[in-house]
Design an enzyme around this catalytic site. Sequence first.
Site, mmCIF file in Angstrom:
data_model
loop_
_atom_site.group_PDB
_atom_site.id
_atom_site.type_symbol
_atom_site.label_atom_id
_atom_site.label_comp_id
_atom_site.label_asym_id
_atom_site.label_seq_id
_atom_site.Cartn_x
_atom_site.Cartn_y
_atom_site.Cartn_z
ATOM 1 N N GLY A 190 0.763 -1.164 0.105
ATOM 2 C CA GLY A 190 -0.060 0.014 -0.097
ATOM 3 C C GLY A 190 0.779 1.245 0.006
ATOM 4 C CG LEU A 191 0.292 5.588 -1.175
ATOM 5 C CD1 LEU A 191 -1.118 6.655 -1.586
ATOM 6 C CD2 LEU A 191 1.431 6.390 -1.006
ATOM 7 C CG HIS A 192 5.115 1.733 2.739
ATOM 8 N ND1 HIS A 192 6.231 1.853 2.867
ATOM 9 C CD2 HIS A 192 4.941 0.827 1.655
ATOM 10 C CE1 HIS A 192 6.933 1.269 1.719
ATOM 11 N NE2 HIS A 192 6.136 0.693 0.956
ATOM 12 C CB THR A 193 6.925 6.075 5.280
ATOM 13 O OG1 THR A 193 5.946 5.490 6.243
ATOM 14 C CG2 THR A 193 7.600 7.161 5.559
ATOM 15 C CD GLU A 198 7.327 -0.515 -2.272
ATOM 16 O OE1 GLU A 198 5.920 -0.910 -1.909
ATOM 17 O OE2 GLU A 198 7.816 0.351 -1.464
#
Lengths: 339, 88
Positions: free
Chosen positions: B13-16, B87
């Site tokens: 997902g849209l992590h850091t 990713e």
Amino acid sequence: MDFSQLEIMSHKSILVETLINSPAKLIPLTGNLGMSNSITNKNLHRPQLALAGFVELFNHNQVQIIGNTEYSYLKSLSKQQRIRSTSNLAKFDVPCVIITNNNPIFPEFIEVAEEHNIPVFTTHYDTTKAFYLLSEFLDDQFSSHVVIHGSFVDVYGVGMLFVGRSGIGKSEISLDLIERGHRLVADDVVMFTKKRETVLMGTGTSLAQHFMEVRGLGIIDIRQMFGIRAIRFQKRLEVIVELEDWQQNEEYTRTGLDETFADLMGVEISSIKLPIFPGKNITVIAEVIAINYLLRTYGYNAAKVFSGKLQDAIKNRTAGPQVNYQDRRLISYFQGDNE
Amino acid sequence: MIEKKVVVLNRAGLHTRPAASIVKLASKFKSEIYLVRDKFSINGKSIIGVMTLAAEQGSEILVRASGSDENEAIEEIVKLFEAGFGEL
């Protein structure tokens, strides 16, 4: 600043089970029945005439409150009549019923409600208090929200929102204000909720809390760094400060006689456009804006007072050249270098 | 103003880190860039903002840009999403 393009979020309906979280301390009398009924209206209704059989204009889609009047009426009836009276109400699509004063409601009332999948709650509060508590709660549940990219700080008790282009220094100003003892509400992502049509309350998000990004440094946590006195969870929005790069041909307020306002979700908020250039101490100006706002709130408007003095001076000036320059000084006669 | 819908493809997902790459990219453009998820709209140039979306794999996000270089901005940001932030 134009906020008309912002996305406004609001619930069109909520589930009955949400009411359990209200401060009215509701206790369900019908177990889990009808908890997923939806409430589509934030108003409350007392079904007096509907119980008596007059159901024209009956606001059946609202939460129904059985207060002392309704309870006494039901009590005055025979059991058969009570069932009929309750059915008058229950045959409509009623989201739920709330009994106030913890009145011992009749078993047949509960039975009819259960048949029609209408949950019944009881509260120990009297009708007026229950009305007040539930109205406040439902008003919040159905309220409109917007998310604004800005920094929201409590400056001397004045809720001040800094907006402006990315990188203009909103976070840095907030940081400076925090350092001077003011309190951060939220940085970068501020959620505003309209309350009672006239008030906007601002808060951060549960995820971002009091985290802040400082360019070149990264993410910092204001609460950990500066402690509990440097933050707060919510604050009413009172002044919007719009930061922008100084432009030669832009007109900025010079007298402050006319207050400007921004419209945010239909609420007028005092707004100030502040040009930025190197060497300008915005933090001090922000504090002055807050104090000036407080003075105005408490009835003193410096621009008006000065303007009034000027008008008096013009009126009292006798025709012809004034030669006594001494009269124009604040002190008419210097006695020496004393106060 | 132009807008385009994108989907978060990578598993994490849209992590850091992806959030940081979006912000870095968005900051290159003059246009105002907003990311919208379920009417929750945040500034694409703010790292705190993008992280606040908490977008998991599969979530839909509307990218909105307005300004002189809005076309290039949208194009590049969409490309970044489609590549799953490297990713995939």
